[in-house]
Design an enzyme around this catalytic site. Structure first.
Site, PDB file in Angstrom:
ATOM      1  N   ASP A  99       0.822  -1.214   0.000  1.00 22.54           N
ATOM      2  CA  ASP A  99       0.000   0.000   0.000  1.00 22.54           C
ATOM      3  C   ASP A  99       0.853   1.261   0.000  1.00 22.54           C
ATOM      4  OD1 ASP A  99       0.770  -0.791   2.654  1.00 22.54           O
ATOM      5  OD2 ASP A  99      -0.662   0.648   3.463  1.00 22.54           O
ATOM      6  N   GLU A 164       0.153  -1.270   5.588  1.00 27.32           N
ATOM      7  CA  GLU A 164       1.204  -0.737   6.442  1.00 27.32           C
ATOM      8  C   GLU A 164       0.960   0.735   6.774  1.00 27.32           C
ATOM      9  OE1 GLU A 164       4.992   1.239   7.534  1.00 27.32           O
ATOM     10  OE2 GLU A 164       3.682   1.643   5.818  1.00 27.32           O
TER      11      GLU A 164
END
Length: 412
Positions: A99, A164
């Site tokens: 991400d 994350e």
């Protein structure tokens, strides 16, 4: 260490510059934004990575899906792939996150953040450094072994995790809570998600991370008659100034960390009234706090609540404080842990540098590994342009990092 094989692997990696640009181009074109950031998760990007591993490395990647009803696919993908080495007694894991964060103000970008732009040996775009650098360098390190037809000394594993940037609940936290048996105590775990511009630091410790949300409630009125209302904005401003006293209260200096002190900064602010001549009855804002590990977080929260009470009394407002993230510092990785020593040896021989172990204020997934009982080291060669407009990564850094990973994978 087979020096001849290392030389061959490094030459292979040197030949992958076009491959690096291709990978980064494909990754950047697939925005992987969490629902909190207005996105639909990481699935499209994960599917590209799964396809790459299959078609370029003949490596099957396993999906470990964390259910999330907020995204169209219904889950957040975590990919785990492994290349067999000469020995399976342990695995070198390189863990990156899929991400990214939103691009922010598009007017500050010189090009489309979702289209990789190559210029002067750099690739520009959202996510190219954070954390597509780690993804790309680990992929080409593995690809070099595959293309050379030579296995590493022991198994080489890639973990490509979700979530994350918004807390790891659907990423490495999910993996460690539900599939911890993927990892063994003797494994080496490297997270290429922070580092120095010359590759000379290895992160082995992190501060506690606390995100606080404040909601200040007053009474709205016309701005010309402030005595009839309670100005939530003014009270919020007073609280923000008071919070700066935390720098005096928490003033221990630890030279191992960069920066060496705890930090307390106001960040996100929600919109209040739409017009100038109205006193707002509600203010919502956030603080990002990075606290040295020697401080007690429960006591810290009590001290912040005391500051809130002082403002409540002075301004006759009500303040609601919620802890959006309570990331208490994990035990550090010992500087003499096998993963740190292996990285040191590789950096010395590949880069000609003597690295040093440090602690940082930024949060990485290493904290989750450490809390779960695994030693993890965070290392990469980065200019630290993450989260900035015109984020970039140097192609040379990706190539050189891949060589260091290959060196570690060949150590017996």
């Amino acid at each position: 260490m087979d020096k001849t094989l290392l030389d061959k692997i490094c030459k292979r990696i040197d030949s992958y510059q076009d491959e690096v640009i291709e990978i980064q181009t494909q990754l950047t074109a697939n925005p992987a934004l969490a629902p909190e950031n207005g996105g639909d998760g990481e699935l499209k990007k994960a599917e590209y990575l799964q396809s790459y591993l299959k078609t370029r490395l003949n490596c099957e990647a396993t999906f470990y899906n964390a259910p999330d009803a907020r995204v169209s696919g219904g889950y957040r993908p975590n990919l785990v792939a492994k290349m067999n080495g000469k020995s399976s007694a342990r695995t070198l894991w390189i863990m990156s996150h899929i991400d990214v964060v939103p691009p922010g103000n598009l007017n500050k970008w010189l090009s489309d953040p979702w289209k990789a732009r190559v210029e002067d040996g750099k690739i520009y775009g959202r996510g190219v450094e954070d954390n597509q650098q780690g993804i790309t360098s680990s992929l080409i390190a593995a690809k070099a072994f595959y293309d050379e037809g030579a296995p590493p000394a022991f198994d080489l594993g890639l973990v490509l995790a979700a979530d994350e940037e918004t807390g790891n609940k659907f990423g490495i936290q999910f993996l460690l809570e539900n599939h911890k048996d993927i990892f063994k105590k003797e494994d080496l775990i490297i997270i290429p998600d922070s580092g120095a511009a010359d590759g000379s630091v290895i992160e082995v410790a992190e501060k506690s991370i606390v995100w606080l949300k404040f909601r200040v409630l007053g009474k709205t009125t016309h701005a010309s008659t402030p005595e009839k209302g309670v100005n939530a904005f003014k009270a919020a401003a007073n609280l923000i100034v008071k919070m700066n006293n935390l720098y005096l209260m928490y003033n221990v200096v630890d030279p191992m960390f960069e920066p060496p002190t705890s930090t307390f900064e106001p960040t996100k602010h929600a919109a209040n009234v739409p017009n100038v001549n109205t006193i707002p009855d509600e203010e919502v804002f956030y603080f990002d706090c990075r606290i040295l590990p020697n401080y007690d977080i429960d006591l810290f929260l009590e001290n912040v609540r005391r500051l809130c009470q002082e403002v409540e009394t002075r301004h006759k407002v009500k303040i609601e404080m919620t802890c959006e993230l309570d990331g208490r510092a994990a035990p550090p990785t010992p500087p003499d842990a096998p993963v740190v020593k292996a990285l040191e040896k590789a950096i010395i021989e590949i880069r000609g540098l003597q690295p040093r172990a440090i602690g940082i204020g930024g949060g990485t997934v290493a904290a989750f590994f450490r809390k779960a009982g695994f030693n993890a080291a965070v290392w990469a060669t980065q200019d630290e342009t993450l989260h900035e407009p015109n984020e970039y990564v140097k192609i040379k850094n990706i190539i050189d990092d891949a060589k260091v990973f290959a060196h570690v994978a060949l150590q017996t």
